[in-house]
Write a protein that holds these residues in place. Sequence first.
Motif, mmCIF file in Angstrom:
data_model
loop_
_atom_site.group_PDB
_atom_site.id
_atom_site.type_symbol
_atom_site.label_atom_id
_atom_site.label_comp_id
_atom_site.label_asym_id
_atom_site.label_seq_id
_atom_site.Cartn_x
_atom_site.Cartn_y
_atom_site.Cartn_z
ATOM 1 N N CYS B 108 6.216 7.055 38.149
ATOM 2 C CA CYS B 108 6.600 7.365 37.691
ATOM 3 C C CYS B 108 7.118 8.813 38.481
ATOM 4 N N SER B 109 6.926 9.038 39.828
ATOM 5 C CA SER B 109 7.404 9.788 40.610
ATOM 6 C C SER B 109 8.334 9.295 41.411
ATOM 7 N N ALA B 110 8.174 8.263 41.999
ATOM 8 C CA ALA B 110 8.734 7.227 42.282
ATOM 9 C C ALA B 110 10.268 7.730 41.723
ATOM 10 N N ALA B 111 10.322 7.145 40.876
ATOM 11 C CA ALA B 111 12.000 7.303 39.487
ATOM 12 C C ALA B 111 12.202 8.732 39.979
ATOM 13 N N GLY B 112 11.199 9.911 40.048
ATOM 14 C CA GLY B 112 11.770 10.580 40.550
ATOM 15 C C GLY B 112 11.650 11.692 38.829
ATOM 16 N N MET B 113 10.669 11.025 38.049
ATOM 17 C CA MET B 113 10.072 11.799 36.940
ATOM 18 C C MET B 113 8.914 13.090 37.092
ATOM 19 N N VAL B 114 9.315 13.684 36.457
ATOM 20 C CA VAL B 114 8.726 15.488 36.822
ATOM 21 C C VAL B 114 7.597 15.700 35.885
ATOM 22 N N THR B 115 6.079 15.419 36.317
ATOM 23 C CA THR B 115 4.908 15.298 35.609
ATOM 24 C C THR B 115 4.670 16.877 34.670
ATOM 25 N N LEU B 116 5.328 18.039 33.443
ATOM 26 C CA LEU B 116 4.779 18.380 32.597
ATOM 27 C C LEU B 116 3.354 19.043 32.784
ATOM 28 N N GLY B 117 2.885 18.133 32.609
ATOM 29 C CA GLY B 117 1.269 18.050 32.199
ATOM 30 C C GLY B 117 0.557 17.214 32.070
ATOM 31 N N LYS B 118 -1.314 17.665 31.685
ATOM 32 C CA LYS B 118 -1.688 16.556 31.484
ATOM 33 C C LYS B 118 -2.447 16.860 29.525
ATOM 34 N N THR B 119 -2.247 16.063 29.354
ATOM 35 C CA THR B 119 -2.527 15.645 27.945
ATOM 36 C C THR B 119 -3.900 15.734 27.185
ATOM 37 N N ASN B 120 -3.860 15.782 25.924
ATOM 38 C CA ASN B 120 -5.777 15.959 25.461
ATOM 39 C C ASN B 120 -5.692 15.242 25.059
ATOM 40 N N MET B 121 -6.846 14.691 24.981
ATOM 41 C CA MET B 121 -7.651 13.176 24.310
ATOM 42 C C MET B 121 -9.008 12.915 23.925
ATOM 43 N N ASP B 122 -9.237 11.815 23.796
ATOM 44 C CA ASP B 122 -10.654 11.995 23.118
ATOM 45 C C ASP B 122 -11.635 12.004 24.225
ATOM 46 N N GLU B 123 -12.619 11.867 24.442
ATOM 47 C CA GLU B 123 -13.302 12.185 25.840
ATOM 48 C C GLU B 123 -13.329 10.038 25.785
ATOM 49 N N PHE B 124 -12.678 10.204 27.161
ATOM 50 C CA PHE B 124 -13.356 8.917 27.830
ATOM 51 C C PHE B 124 -12.307 7.829 26.833
ATOM 52 N N ALA B 125 -11.400 8.807 26.001
ATOM 53 C CA ALA B 125 -10.311 7.751 25.475
ATOM 54 C C ALA B 125 -11.327 7.264 24.088
ATOM 55 N N MET B 126 -12.513 7.864 24.015
ATOM 56 C CA MET B 126 -13.507 7.208 22.818
ATOM 57 C C MET B 126 -13.386 8.378 22.060
ATOM 58 N N GLY B 127 -12.854 7.876 20.864
ATOM 59 C CA GLY B 127 -11.771 7.975 19.696
ATOM 60 C C GLY B 127 -10.994 8.473 18.843
ATOM 61 N N SER B 128 -10.514 8.485 17.755
ATOM 62 C CA SER B 128 -9.244 8.040 17.116
ATOM 63 C C SER B 128 -9.145 9.179 15.815
ATOM 64 N N SER B 129 -9.574 10.313 16.666
ATOM 65 C CA SER B 129 -8.553 11.437 15.651
ATOM 66 C C SER B 129 -8.161 12.466 16.871
ATOM 67 N N ASN B 130 -8.723 12.524 18.110
ATOM 68 C CA ASN B 130 -8.378 13.714 19.178
ATOM 69 C C ASN B 130 -9.550 14.469 18.641
ATOM 70 N N GLU B 131 -10.442 14.330 18.127
ATOM 71 C CA GLU B 131 -11.426 15.026 18.194
ATOM 72 C C GLU B 131 -12.290 15.150 18.743
ATOM 73 N N THR B 132 -13.152 14.049 19.551
ATOM 74 C CA THR B 132 -14.126 13.910 20.636
ATOM 75 C C THR B 132 -13.784 14.676 21.760
ATOM 76 N N SER B 133 -12.272 15.395 22.284
ATOM 77 C CA SER B 133 -12.384 15.903 22.991
ATOM 78 C C SER B 133 -13.111 17.168 23.412
ATOM 79 N N TYR B 134 -13.164 17.264 24.812
ATOM 80 C CA TYR B 134 -14.586 18.681 25.034
ATOM 81 C C TYR B 134 -12.981 20.028 25.415
#
Lengths: 95, 485, 478
Positions: B108-134
């Motif tokens: 994505c960087s090589a394509a010149g795209m700009v990183t806006l930030g890092k998005t929230n997620m279920d902890e270690f991607a384990m979850g279906s509701s994003n409620e397991t995020s620390y």
Amino acid sequence: MALTLDDVRRVAHLARIAVDDAEAGAALGQLTRVFGLIEQMQAVDVSGIEPMAHAQDLVLRLRPDVVTEGDQRERFQAIAPEVDAGLYLVPKVIE
Amino acid sequence: MSNATLKELSLKLATGACSSVELTHEYLNKINRLNNDLGCFITVDGERSLAQAQAADAQRSAGRAGPLTGIPLAHKDIFCTQGWLTTCGSRMLANFVAPYDAHVVERCSAAGMVTLGKTNMDEFAMGSSNETSYFGPVRNPWHRETVPGGSSGGSAAAVAARLAPAATGTDTGGSIRQPAALTGICGLKPTYGVVSRYGMIAFASSLDQAGPMARTAEDLGLLLNVMAGFDARDSTSLDRPTEDYLRDLPRSVAGLRIGLPQEFLAAGLAPDVQRAVDAAVAEYRKLGATVVDISLPNMGLSVPVYYVLAPAEASSNLSRFDGVRYGHRAAEYTDLLDMYKRTRAEGFGAEVKRRILIGTYVLSHGYYDAYYIRAQKLRRLIAQDFAAAFQKCDVIMGPTSPTTAFRLGEKSADPVQMYLSDIYTIAVNLAGLPGMSIPCGFDGGGLPVGLQIIGNYFDEARMLNVAHQYQLATDWHLKMPPGIE
Amino acid sequence: MKWEVVIGLETHAQLSTVSKIFSGAPTAFGAAPNTQACGVDIALPGVLPVLNTGAVERAIRFGLAVGAKINSPSIFARKNYFYPDLPKGYQISQYELPIVEGGTLTVQVGDAERTVRLTRAHLEEDAGKSLHEDFHGQTGIDLNRAGTPLLEIVSEPDMRSAEEAVAYAKALHTLVRWIDVCDGNMQEGSFRCDANVSVRPQGSATLGTRREIKNLNSFRFLQQAIEYEVQWQIGEIEDGRAIQQATVLFDPDSGETRMMRTKEDAHDYRYFPDPDLLPLEVTAERLAAVRAAMPVLPQARREKFAAQYGLTVYDAGLLTASRELADYFDAAAVGADARTGKLCANWISGALSARLNEEGIDIAQSRVGASQLRGMVDRIADGTISGKMAKDVFDAMWAGGGDADQIIAAKGLKQISDSGELEKIVDQVLAENAQQMADFRAGKEKAFNSLVGQVMKVTRGKANPQQVNDILRRKLAG
């Protein structure tokens, strides 16, 4: 088969996760529910079926034997909990 | 401007209607306004983003711009991003500044795209509701008291709320498609091996696959063109000729054979969801597609199979988080064993621990054959079901999720209920097939419904064509959550 | 009761690749801590293993050298356990389907040959090192060694004594260096053995309970550890105690083994196929390429040496201690008849090896080249110099004095083999030593030696001793 509190403690020890009695009890209840779901697998006859370990039916690609990585210690150890003289420090290991 | 698609932004930047710096500013401002409520982002670093935008603008002035140069993008916090906090939604990595870039980030960087930030997620991607995020839950922009789905809930909600024109996600059992469905956006999980897993923090290695999340099928194709590609650092990355995933967009879908699996009409499917999916299929018929009934007889076992295989792999993948070289280490401990146990007890949340325990158990002595090997055999049966189905049809369609967005906390007490919300998506990961979700309507409460499109291996371009033709004929993908702009 | 000892060895041979088995970091020994540990080796989140061709080729070469089956596919598995020198919390190894299966190794025990069966050999990664020196009561972890490729070679329990186990280990050590898969450096840990030892009553068909002695990194320790362990086990059983399956460590200082862990606290390693690594296929082309590049193996060289020069198993074994030594012998003995060949063998195993040992160098650094040695041996064979003179010639060559012929000429070492000249000298000695002559004829054999000595003294040692003998015997008999 029914999961026991001992199973939970044994597995938590293998996985190196501290659990107190309350946590072990709670985990037992939830794991029992999950294994209830998992046990549905036992209903199907799977004899003669080859296990599928990978999403692709391909073989391994190899890399040439060449050195491509240099010393990155400083960068890596900048994020380490505890280091001394280039070593990662841990509580004393007793053999 | 933040309501524009990637395609439109690309044109604006190319014609000089705006600069990347302006665009980035606009998104950052919007994030600043809405992120407190929505919780989409774990990390935002405006200075870094603007520096990247400046560099992109310079690249454009130098005449070296590609189609996505200067366009801002959010990365799921599962992708290592050099110099950025990369938490994977976990306390374990709450202090982890990644010392390298994931392949996806590099591309994505090589394509010149700009990183806006890092998005929230279920902890270690384990979850279906994003409620397991620390870092707390993400709220669904369509209804703040409901979940956005997971595990790529932050990415989905950010795109839905127009905090980013597109985002990266990962999908192990539905983690791109289900949140896309619940937030009314588009998401694509490519064929396993199309996008490199290098630098993507592993959950279940044989199932994990990264993919694009955006508002239109065309945007998914634009972003997939950047994300996909061979990477020698991932032994499961496929060395195939480069594809243009947009190449088939204009094709007509007349004559397309759509397979409808009877198993998708399982108990628990919400009537509103079924109605919306039926209407979408009717729309395809209008466009000239034909419908064939198919069967995926072992699909009902995909959830149990998944909850053996994914935790087994995860239990091993997450062993590296031991407090020795990076990440969280307990403040107090008596000896090495105690250091491990406390570090991991403190660093991991309840759902992650649960899955590590499940995985450790099914791999442990005496249980391996009954659980792990059996699950792998069933995995093959499930994959064979799909192979048989694709003899009769070109794509498979059905609901992405049995329900629309559920309320925060509604399922968090019962892991099995939560696991069943991925009942339609998991089989696709087990088989390694590509799958996507596009918006196809709303339920009675105004919450979006997702249509799942499953293709045969490497049929991403075809799937995008199928989705794009639908989006030319309908406007569900243009709907905006209330109060967003 | 008579006891039979049963021993099987598990040997870890570090493969001599320049980069690690799953990463591009270097494998060189002795670097500053953690400077040769890349992201894969320290198990950063998100990194992935990619298998090194060099490790695979070495494993295949070993498999072919021991006549084993090369499995295709073979499978990499994860062996899960927590230890600070194991960064991923699992070791990538091979479990159910190793790359090498079966095979045999011919082992020399004294002057006899024995065949030891191999169970398997599999690829795996090494762990890092824990440094127990005091870091304020903590342990320091160096991950430079983490990810170094290893071939774990497992034998069947075919050895019946410490001597046999050492002979097997030495044969294996020779072989892995011979085929260039491992540098064999035992001080640096490139070649280390675990020994599974049990005892049973002579004639018993069932195996006794075994204990595994871990990490023996010298042949001497291997011998001592097994000998101690065998005596300990016999003592236990004779005292009425049963042997518990266990892992033990050998303490070189005390010469004893001590318990590390019993079977009860053995790990549950939770092996499963590594999802990051697809099945490893060995194509017919790769197999053919490795086979084509395979050197002639020690056993074949030994057989050739024995057949061609009539060498004993023992002598042939000495000459095949390394490929370089065998090559040296071949170069020295080129075109030689059996007698000259045997002389070359004796000189290499004798004086030359002694010199190399003394100076701590190997055959590649020998100051006497193969053709030089042959030049000297030829002069012995044709009677120009005696064996005793040859020692001086050899020393001179070692000191850089040139070829044998130059040295012989320069030092006037040429032996007197002219029978006419020798006859005259013998006549003169007999004339001057009538008493000894009489003694000999009276049956005193000692007098004969004295007469030989006189001839040698007159010729200042240059007389061909065999000829002097012959002439003296003839004249004394006459």
